[in-house]
Design an enzyme around this catalytic site. Structure first.
Site, PDB file in Angstrom:
ATOM      1  N   GLU A 148    -106.803  -7.507 -90.321  1.00 29.35           N
ATOM      2  CA  GLU A 148    -105.531  -8.184 -90.111  1.00 29.35           C
ATOM      3  C   GLU A 148    -104.381  -7.246 -90.465  1.00 29.35           C
ATOM      4  O   GLU A 148    -104.374  -6.645 -91.538  1.00 29.35           O
ATOM      5  CB  GLU A 148    -105.446  -9.439 -90.986  1.00 29.35           C
ATOM      6  CG  GLU A 148    -106.521 -10.473 -90.700  1.00 29.35           C
ATOM      7  CD  GLU A 148    -106.423 -11.680 -91.618  1.00 29.35           C
ATOM      8  OE1 GLU A 148    -105.410 -11.800 -92.346  1.00 29.35           O
ATOM      9  OE2 GLU A 148    -107.362 -12.501 -91.620  1.00 29.35           O
TER      10      GLU A 148
ATOM     11  N   ASP B 164    -115.562  -9.490 -90.225  1.00 32.09           N
ATOM     12  CA  ASP B 164    -114.247  -9.416 -90.855  1.00 32.09           C
ATOM     13  C   ASP B 164    -114.264  -8.466 -92.041  1.00 32.09           C
ATOM     14  O   ASP B 164    -115.204  -8.472 -92.846  1.00 32.09           O
ATOM     15  CB  ASP B 164    -113.807 -10.799 -91.346  1.00 32.09           C
ATOM     16  CG  ASP B 164    -112.901 -11.513 -90.378  1.00 32.09           C
ATOM     17  OD1 ASP B 164    -112.271 -10.840 -89.534  1.00 32.09           O
ATOM     18  OD2 ASP B 164    -112.790 -12.751 -90.467  1.00 32.09           O
TER      19      ASP B 164
ATOM     20  N   ASP C  51    -114.243 -14.140 -92.417  1.00 32.60           N
ATOM     21  CA  ASP C  51    -113.988 -14.452 -93.818  1.00 32.60           C
ATOM     22  C   ASP C  51    -113.592 -15.916 -93.991  1.00 32.60           C
ATOM     23  O   ASP C  51    -113.427 -16.394 -95.118  1.00 32.60           O
ATOM     24  CB  ASP C  51    -112.949 -13.506 -94.425  1.00 32.60           C
ATOM     25  CG  ASP C  51    -111.603 -13.534 -93.722  1.00 32.60           C
ATOM     26  OD1 ASP C  51    -111.430 -14.319 -92.771  1.00 32.60           O
ATOM     27  OD2 ASP C  51    -110.709 -12.760 -94.128  1.00 32.60           O
TER      28      ASP C  51
ATOM     29  N   GLU D 284    -103.679 -15.068 -83.292  1.00 31.99           N
ATOM     30  CA  GLU D 284    -103.861 -16.398 -83.875  1.00 31.99           C
ATOM     31  C   GLU D 284    -102.524 -17.110 -84.040  1.00 31.99           C
ATOM     32  O   GLU D 284    -101.576 -16.559 -84.601  1.00 31.99           O
ATOM     33  CB  GLU D 284    -104.561 -16.301 -85.236  1.00 31.99           C
ATOM     34  CG  GLU D 284    -104.796 -17.656 -85.890  1.00 31.99           C
ATOM     35  CD  GLU D 284    -105.709 -17.603 -87.093  1.00 31.99           C
ATOM     36  OE1 GLU D 284    -105.921 -18.669 -87.707  1.00 31.99           O
ATOM     37  OE2 GLU D 284    -106.221 -16.512 -87.423  1.00 31.99           O
TER      38      GLU D 284
END
Length: 264
Positions: free
Chosen positions: A114, A84, A45, A181
């Site tokens: 996420e 994503d 994304d 990340e």
């Protein structure tokens, strides 16, 4: 060419053979990346920023990701392709199933979401329905408004412990892979060693099982500020194909990320 599978990545982890991954958004670059030896790609994304010109990823839709997934699959038919799940496309397990199915039909091999332990019900439901899931912890760009910006996560002990707890929970729910990340290198190392599934880092030190970069960062064509954890491989090589091969080599040899690309 033999398709790359999750089993191949699990074997690489067991053999401590690091692997390089990269974002891709179209058939031409996907083909180029595959020809140089990249066999794991992400339709991220991040396209909301790199292609659409926005400040965040929040405007990206499932239709956007599906469109680019079809394009990348056409250019790299044998790659392991992650897609994503955009902002709010997996707010409930049922919504996650509906949207993940669209991305799988577009050519994805697994979807990336996420979030921490709250995602476990969705991960479990997707896994039971034959949709592999990659988790994403640490800096989560879709949560930029909660974080107050793009900042390193897990720097204090409580936060580091929470990351490990979330990672184990996601694995237990059936996640097949995990992206970390912008977390301190030691935290990423601890998590990578604790999990059986492959862990891919971005701004997470050299001790994860794989590395990923946004293609625009790896080639030095991003606009604005360049994050400290990225390296412009094109600058030294002067040729896109050579730059991609250098990226792969440096990851496999443990040369990237170097200390200057790492958070402590």
């Amino acid at each position: 060419m033999t398709p790359t599978t999750l089993s191949h990545l699990r074997k690489r982890k067991q053999e401590k053979h690091k692997f390089a991954t990269i974002t891709a958004y179209d058939a031409s670059f996907a083909r180029l990346f595959a020809e140089q030896g990249i066999d794991v790609m992400l339709v991220g994304d991040s396209l909301g920023m790199t292609l659409q010109g926005h400040d965040t990823t929040l405007s990206v839709t499932v239709a956007d990701i599906a469109y680019h997934t079809r394009a990348v699959r056409a250019g790299a038919p044998a790659c392991l392709l992650m897609a994503d799940m955009p902002f709010m496309s997996y707010a409930t397990p049922e919504l996650a199933c509906t949207n993940a199915a669209e991305l799988m039909r577009a050519g994805a091999n697994l979807v990336k979401m996420e979030g921490g332990a709250w995602l476990c019900d969705s991960v479990r439901m997707l896994t039971e329905r034959a949709v592999p899931v990659c988790g994403h912890l640490g800096l989560m760009p879709q949560s930029v408004n909660i974080f107050g910006g793009y900042r390193v996560q897990g720097r204090d002990q409580d936060a580091a412990d929470q990351l490990l707890s979330d990672a184990l929970a996601l694995e237990g729910a059936g996640a097949q892979m995990l992206v970390l990340e912008c977390v301190p290198a030691q935290v990423a190392k601890t998590i990578s060693e604790a999990l059986r599934i492959p862990v891919i880092g971005i701004g997470a030190g050299r001790d994860t099982d794989g590395q990923i970069l946004v293609m625009h960062d790896a080639l030095g064509i991003s606009s604005g500020h360049m994050p400290s954890f990225v390296k412009n491989f094109l600058a030294a090589e002067g040729d896109i194909r050579a730059a991609v091969r250098r990226y792969i080599n440096d990851v496999e040899q443990g040369l990237f990320p170097a200390d200057e690309h790492t958070f402590n």
